[in-house]
Design a protein around this motif. Sequence first.
Motif, PDB file in Angstrom:
ATOM      1  N   LYS A 128     -28.553 -26.846 -21.916  1.00 12.49           N
ATOM      2  CA  LYS A 128     -27.420 -26.902 -20.984  1.00 12.49           C
ATOM      3  C   LYS A 128     -27.955 -27.183 -19.585  1.00 12.49           C
ATOM      4  O   LYS A 128     -28.451 -26.280 -18.918  1.00 12.49           O
ATOM      5  N   PRO A 129     -27.872 -28.451 -19.145  1.00 16.60           N
ATOM      6  CA  PRO A 129     -28.396 -28.785 -17.820  1.00 16.60           C
ATOM      7  C   PRO A 129     -27.646 -28.057 -16.711  1.00 16.60           C
ATOM      8  O   PRO A 129     -26.512 -27.615 -16.892  1.00 16.60           O
ATOM      9  N   GLY A 130     -28.275 -27.947 -15.539  1.00 15.81           N
ATOM     10  CA  GLY A 130     -27.730 -27.203 -14.409  1.00 15.81           C
ATOM     11  C   GLY A 130     -26.402 -27.726 -13.889  1.00 15.81           C
ATOM     12  O   GLY A 130     -25.627 -26.977 -13.295  1.00 15.81           O
ATOM     13  N   TRP A 131     -26.107 -29.016 -14.129  1.00 16.33           N
ATOM     14  CA  TRP A 131     -24.847 -29.592 -13.633  1.00 16.33           C
ATOM     15  C   TRP A 131     -23.660 -29.299 -14.548  1.00 16.33           C
ATOM     16  O   TRP A 131     -22.526 -29.624 -14.232  1.00 16.33           O
ATOM     17  N   LEU A 132     -23.940 -28.680 -15.695  1.00 16.93           N
ATOM     18  CA  LEU A 132     -22.876 -28.370 -16.649  1.00 16.93           C
ATOM     19  C   LEU A 132     -22.110 -27.135 -16.188  1.00 16.93           C
ATOM     20  O   LEU A 132     -22.704 -26.130 -15.821  1.00 16.93           O
ATOM     21  N   GLY A 133     -20.783 -27.222 -16.198  1.00 15.07           N
ATOM     22  CA  GLY A 133     -19.944 -26.097 -15.781  1.00 15.07           C
ATOM     23  C   GLY A 133     -19.324 -25.378 -16.966  1.00 15.07           C
ATOM     24  O   GLY A 133     -19.881 -25.338 -18.063  1.00 15.07           O
ATOM     25  N   GLU A 134     -18.128 -24.874 -16.749  1.00 17.57           N
ATOM     26  CA  GLU A 134     -17.380 -24.085 -17.728  1.00 17.57           C
ATOM     27  C   GLU A 134     -17.085 -24.881 -18.996  1.00 17.57           C
ATOM     28  O   GLU A 134     -16.727 -26.057 -18.937  1.00 17.57           O
ATOM     29  N   GLU A 135     -17.216 -24.222 -20.154  1.00 22.76           N
ATOM     30  CA  GLU A 135     -16.877 -24.877 -21.416  1.00 22.76           C
ATOM     31  C   GLU A 135     -15.365 -24.938 -21.582  1.00 22.76           C
ATOM     32  O   GLU A 135     -14.666 -23.953 -21.333  1.00 22.76           O
ATOM     33  N   VAL A 136     -14.857 -26.117 -22.007  1.00 23.99           N
ATOM     34  CA  VAL A 136     -13.419 -26.304 -22.217  1.00 23.99           C
ATOM     35  C   VAL A 136     -13.125 -26.862 -23.613  1.00 23.99           C
ATOM     36  O   VAL A 136     -12.055 -27.410 -23.853  1.00 23.99           O
ATOM     37  N   THR A 137     -14.076 -26.693 -24.556  1.00 24.82           N
ATOM     38  CA  THR A 137     -13.875 -27.140 -25.935  1.00 24.82           C
ATOM     39  C   THR A 137     -12.586 -26.550 -26.489  1.00 24.82           C
ATOM     40  O   THR A 137     -12.347 -25.355 -26.351  1.00 24.82           O
ATOM     41  N   GLY A 138     -11.745 -27.400 -27.081  1.00 25.03           N
ATOM     42  CA  GLY A 138     -10.521 -26.925 -27.729  1.00 25.03           C
ATOM     43  C   GLY A 138      -9.364 -26.662 -26.777  1.00 25.03           C
ATOM     44  O   GLY A 138      -8.280 -26.304 -27.220  1.00 25.03           O
ATOM     45  N   ILE A 139      -9.560 -26.830 -25.472  1.00 26.67           N
ATOM     46  CA  ILE A 139      -8.462 -26.654 -24.511  1.00 26.67           C
ATOM     47  C   ILE A 139      -7.771 -28.012 -24.387  1.00 26.67           C
ATOM     48  O   ILE A 139      -8.316 -28.948 -23.793  1.00 26.67           O
ATOM     49  N   THR A 140      -6.586 -28.112 -24.973  1.00 29.39           N
ATOM     50  CA  THR A 140      -5.950 -29.417 -25.168  1.00 29.39           C
ATOM     51  C   THR A 140      -5.628 -30.162 -23.883  1.00 29.39           C
ATOM     52  O   THR A 140      -5.602 -31.388 -23.897  1.00 29.39           O
ATOM     53  N   LYS A 141      -5.409 -29.468 -22.753  1.00 30.74           N
ATOM     54  CA  LYS A 141      -5.063 -30.201 -21.526  1.00 30.74           C
ATOM     55  C   LYS A 141      -6.190 -31.117 -21.063  1.00 30.74           C
ATOM     56  O   LYS A 141      -5.953 -32.039 -20.288  1.00 30.74           O
ATOM     57  N   TYR A 142      -7.422 -30.912 -21.573  1.00 27.90           N
ATOM     58  CA  TYR A 142      -8.556 -31.768 -21.216  1.00 27.90           C
ATOM     59  C   TYR A 142      -8.718 -32.961 -22.160  1.00 27.90           C
ATOM     60  O   TYR A 142      -9.583 -33.796 -21.935  1.00 27.90           O
ATOM     61  N   TYR A 143      -7.925 -33.034 -23.232  1.00 29.52           N
ATOM     62  CA  TYR A 143      -7.994 -34.192 -24.136  1.00 29.52           C
ATOM     63  C   TYR A 143      -7.432 -35.401 -23.401  1.00 29.52           C
ATOM     64  O   TYR A 143      -6.423 -35.302 -22.700  1.00 29.52           O
ATOM     65  N   ASN A 144      -8.053 -36.565 -23.591  1.00 31.53           N
ATOM     66  CA  ASN A 144      -7.560 -37.787 -22.954  1.00 31.53           C
ATOM     67  C   ASN A 144      -6.098 -38.040 -23.297  1.00 31.53           C
ATOM     68  O   ASN A 144      -5.319 -38.474 -22.446  1.00 31.53           O
ATOM     69  N   SER A 145      -5.714 -37.748 -24.549  1.00 30.38           N
ATOM     70  CA  SER A 145      -4.327 -37.982 -24.971  1.00 30.38           C
ATOM     71  C   SER A 145      -3.341 -37.092 -24.213  1.00 30.38           C
ATOM     72  O   SER A 145      -2.171 -37.434 -24.074  1.00 30.38           O
ATOM     73  N   MET A 146      -3.804 -35.951 -23.684  1.00 36.38           N
ATOM     74  CA  MET A 146      -2.968 -35.080 -22.870  1.00 36.38           C
ATOM     75  C   MET A 146      -3.052 -35.460 -21.387  1.00 36.38           C
ATOM     76  O   MET A 146      -2.062 -35.363 -20.660  1.00 36.38           O
ATOM     77  N   LEU A 147      -4.233 -35.892 -20.938  1.00 34.48           N
ATOM     78  CA  LEU A 147      -4.396 -36.316 -19.536  1.00 34.48           C
ATOM     79  C   LEU A 147      -3.494 -37.501 -19.222  1.00 34.48           C
ATOM     80  O   LEU A 147      -3.067 -37.690 -18.097  1.00 34.48           O
ATOM     81  N   MET A 148      -3.191 -38.282 -20.251  1.00 33.37           N
ATOM     82  CA  MET A 148      -2.290 -39.428 -20.111  1.00 33.37           C
ATOM     83  C   MET A 148      -0.880 -38.929 -19.767  1.00 33.37           C
ATOM     84  O   MET A 148      -0.195 -39.515 -18.944  1.00 33.37           O
TER      85      MET A 148
END
Length: 155
Positions: A128-148
Amino acid sequence: MGKEIERKFLVKGEFRNLAHKKTRITQGYLCSVPERTVRVRTKGDHGYITIKGIGNESGASRYEWEKEISVEEVHDLLKICEPGVIDKTRYQVKAGPHTFEVDEFYGENQGLIVAEVELSSEDENFEKPGWLGEEVTGITKYYNSMLMKHPFTKW
C-alpha cells in the motif's frame, strides 16, 4: 474474461510522477443497472465494449466480459448511451509486484481520484503506497456507472 477481483481506494497523495503509463479514457453506459452494466469506451486509440455482472457481498469480485471494437463503433454507441459520459485519465503505477490503475476524473467528477488494484484472491496481500487513501471497495457511489448519474461535484 471471467471473475474480476479488485480493491478500490481514494488517493490522498502525489502519484503522477510515479506513473509509467497514462491513457485518456472516455466512456458511456448503454445499461447501468447493478446486475449488468454495459459500457463502451475509448482508451487511447482503441475501443471496447464491456459487460459486468453484479458484485459479490464484499464488492471485490464480479463477472466481467470485454471485447475490442472500433473507435468509430464506440462513438456511434455513445450517441445512444444513458446521460453522463465519464472522462478521465488512467495512470498505471507499480507498487511491488502489483500495478495500480489510478483514475483522475474531469468534468462533473473533477476532483475525484480513485485507485484500483487487481488481485488473484480477495485476501491476497499487496503493498500500500503512501499516496493511497481510504478504502472504498464495494461503496457503489464510487462506481463509474454511479458517478455518471450522481457526479462527485454534486455530492
